[in-house]
Design a protein around this motif. Structure first.
Motif, short mmCIF file in Angstrom:
data_model
loop_
_atom_site.label_atom_id
_atom_site.label_comp_id
_atom_site.label_asym_id
_atom_site.label_seq_id
_atom_site.Cartn_x
_atom_site.Cartn_y
_atom_site.Cartn_z
N LEU A 51 -11.02 0.48 3.54
CA LEU A 51 -10.44 -0.45 2.59
C LEU A 51 -11.47 -1.50 2.17
O LEU A 51 -12.28 -1.93 2.99
CB LEU A 51 -9.22 -1.14 3.20
CG LEU A 51 -8.51 -2.21 2.36
CD1 LEU A 51 -7.00 -2.11 2.54
CD2 LEU A 51 -8.99 -3.61 2.75
N ALA A 52 -11.42 -1.89 0.90
CA ALA A 52 -12.27 -2.97 0.39
C ALA A 52 -11.36 -4.06 -0.15
O ALA A 52 -10.48 -3.81 -0.96
CB ALA A 52 -13.20 -2.46 -0.71
N LEU A 53 -11.56 -5.29 0.32
CA LEU A 53 -10.78 -6.44 -0.12
C LEU A 53 -11.65 -7.22 -1.11
O LEU A 53 -12.66 -7.80 -0.74
CB LEU A 53 -10.42 -7.31 1.08
CG LEU A 53 -9.57 -8.56 0.83
CD1 LEU A 53 -8.25 -8.18 0.16
CD2 LEU A 53 -9.30 -9.27 2.15
N LEU A 54 -11.26 -7.18 -2.39
CA LEU A 54 -12.10 -7.75 -3.44
C LEU A 54 -11.40 -8.89 -4.18
O LEU A 54 -10.19 -8.86 -4.37
CB LEU A 54 -12.45 -6.67 -4.47
CG LEU A 54 -13.09 -5.37 -3.98
CD1 LEU A 54 -13.26 -4.41 -5.15
CD2 LEU A 54 -14.43 -5.67 -3.34
N ASP A 55 -12.20 -9.85 -4.62
CA ASP A 55 -11.71 -10.91 -5.50
C ASP A 55 -11.67 -10.33 -6.91
O ASP A 55 -12.62 -9.65 -7.33
CB ASP A 55 -12.66 -12.11 -5.44
CG ASP A 55 -12.04 -13.36 -6.06
OD1 ASP A 55 -11.23 -13.22 -6.99
OD2 ASP A 55 -12.39 -14.46 -5.62
N ILE A 56 -10.61 -10.55 -7.64
CA ILE A 56 -10.52 -9.99 -8.98
C ILE A 56 -11.54 -10.60 -9.93
O ILE A 56 -11.95 -10.00 -10.91
CB ILE A 56 -9.08 -10.14 -9.54
CG1 ILE A 56 -8.80 -9.08 -10.59
CG2 ILE A 56 -8.84 -11.54 -10.08
CD1 ILE A 56 -7.33 -8.93 -10.93
N VAL A 80 -8.55 -0.04 -2.32
CA VAL A 80 -8.96 -1.36 -2.78
C VAL A 80 -7.76 -2.29 -2.88
O VAL A 80 -6.77 -1.98 -3.52
CB VAL A 80 -9.66 -1.28 -4.15
CG1 VAL A 80 -9.99 -2.68 -4.66
CG2 VAL A 80 -10.94 -0.45 -4.05
N LEU A 81 -7.87 -3.46 -2.23
CA LEU A 81 -6.87 -4.51 -2.31
C LEU A 81 -7.51 -5.70 -3.01
O LEU A 81 -8.56 -6.18 -2.59
CB LEU A 81 -6.40 -4.91 -0.91
CG LEU A 81 -5.46 -6.12 -0.81
CD1 LEU A 81 -4.16 -5.84 -1.56
CD2 LEU A 81 -5.17 -6.45 0.65
N MET A 82 -6.90 -6.14 -4.11
CA MET A 82 -7.46 -7.23 -4.90
C MET A 82 -6.81 -8.56 -4.55
O MET A 82 -5.60 -8.63 -4.31
CB MET A 82 -7.25 -6.97 -6.39
CG MET A 82 -7.77 -5.65 -6.90
SD MET A 82 -9.56 -5.45 -6.79
CE MET A 82 -10.10 -6.79 -7.85
N ALA A 101 -5.36 -0.41 -5.22
CA ALA A 101 -4.09 0.05 -4.69
C ALA A 101 -3.05 -1.05 -4.62
O ALA A 101 -1.89 -0.79 -4.35
CB ALA A 101 -4.29 0.66 -3.30
N GLY A 102 -3.45 -2.29 -4.86
CA GLY A 102 -2.51 -3.39 -4.81
C GLY A 102 -3.22 -4.71 -4.95
O GLY A 102 -4.44 -4.75 -5.09
N ARG A 118 -3.00 -3.65 6.01
CA ARG A 118 -2.52 -2.46 6.73
C ARG A 118 -1.72 -1.54 5.81
O ARG A 118 -1.83 -0.32 5.89
CB ARG A 118 -1.69 -2.90 7.93
CG ARG A 118 -2.55 -3.47 9.06
CD ARG A 118 -1.73 -4.01 10.20
NE ARG A 118 -2.59 -4.37 11.34
CZ ARG A 118 -2.37 -5.39 12.14
NH1 ARG A 118 -1.31 -6.17 11.94
NH2 ARG A 118 -3.19 -5.65 13.15
N VAL A 119 -0.92 -2.15 4.93
CA VAL A 119 -0.11 -1.34 4.01
C VAL A 119 -1.01 -0.58 3.05
O VAL A 119 -0.81 0.61 2.78
CB VAL A 119 0.87 -2.24 3.23
CG1 VAL A 119 1.50 -1.47 2.07
CG2 VAL A 119 1.97 -2.74 4.16
N VAL A 120 -2.02 -1.26 2.50
CA VAL A 120 -2.94 -0.62 1.55
C VAL A 120 -3.71 0.50 2.25
O VAL A 120 -3.88 1.58 1.71
CB VAL A 120 -3.93 -1.65 0.96
CG1 VAL A 120 -5.02 -0.95 0.16
CG2 VAL A 120 -3.18 -2.62 0.06
N ALA A 121 -4.19 0.24 3.46
CA ALA A 121 -4.94 1.25 4.19
C ALA A 121 -4.09 2.50 4.45
O ALA A 121 -4.62 3.61 4.52
CB ALA A 121 -5.44 0.67 5.52
#
Length: 222
Positions: A51-56, A80-82, A101-102, A118-121
């Motif tokens: 998973l990658a947590l990115l700033d929009i 990808v979670l934004m 993904a969200g 966890r949900v995104v993963a």
């Protein structure tokens, strides 16, 4: 779970705080931290995180471009979670369409962040928190008013039902129960409608259902 980020969350002290908090979880391993979108893409290519947590909104390469490249280079394996500042950020829809993904608000609490990660993963990002469905509905409703309405291609009646239930947030098991069919049959319908509509994942399926008018913005999900 191996994760990248948060990437380019401002200020840097907030980003570091997120990283430290995520690092306290036994099931989460932070494999990289990026200062901008370009660096996030490079690190994701090197580490192949789950998973990658990115700033929009990121310098050098925004979150939408980074999400698109990370998703494409990993074949969709890296979710990808934004993170966004406002619930109605104008770029949220485009980020989802690019492969995210969200998304989550930056002022979310740590338990909310951890839950979203966890949900995104697990591949269920858009269908878990109810607020996510509401925000997606708002964006697609606004976007659809400027787009022609497309019929459901050559989907069968059953495939159309399954697509509608996906957009309403039902899991495969819940769809099977609702339609009185087996889980295997649900998966078969999903695979076929994904192929016909050239969809990559459930996130794009939700967007497609709204744009086709199968689900209305603000409608009840169950």
């Amino acid at each position: 779970m191996r994760g990248l980020g948060p990437s380019a969350v401002q200020p840097a002290v907030v980003r570091t705080g997120f990283v430290n908090l995520l690092g306290t979880q036994e099931d989460v391993e932070v494999v990289g931290e990026a200062e901008d979108g370009a660096q996030a893409v490079r690190i994701a290519a090197e580490t192949r995180p789950d998973l990658a947590l990115l700033d929009i909104r990121m310098p050098h390469k925004n979150g939408i471009e980074a999400a698109r490249e990370i998703s494409a280079s990993s074949g969709g394996a890296t979710k990808v979670l934004m993170l966004t500042t406002f619930g109605l950020d104008e770029y949220v829809y485009d980020a989802l369409a690019a492969g995210a993904a969200g998304f989550l608000l930056k002022d979310a609490t740590f338990p909310e962040l951890l839950h979203a990660v966890r949900v995104v993963a697990a591949g269920n990002a858009l269908l878990a928190p109810e607020i996510t469905n509401r925000l997606i509905a708002e964006f697609v409703h606004a976007r659809a008013s400027r787009l022609p309405v497309h019929p459901p291609a050559d989907l069968t009646a059953r495939e159309t039902e399954v697509l509608t239930l996906i957009a309403r947030g039902l899991s495969n098991a819940e769809i099977a129960d609702r339609l009185t069919i087996t889980d295997h049959t649900v998966k078969t319908h999903i695979n076929r409608l994904f192929a016909k509509l050239e969809l990559r994942d459930r996130a794009q399926a939700v967007i497609a259902a709204y744009e086709m008018g199968l689900v209305r913005a603000g409608a009840r999900h169950r």
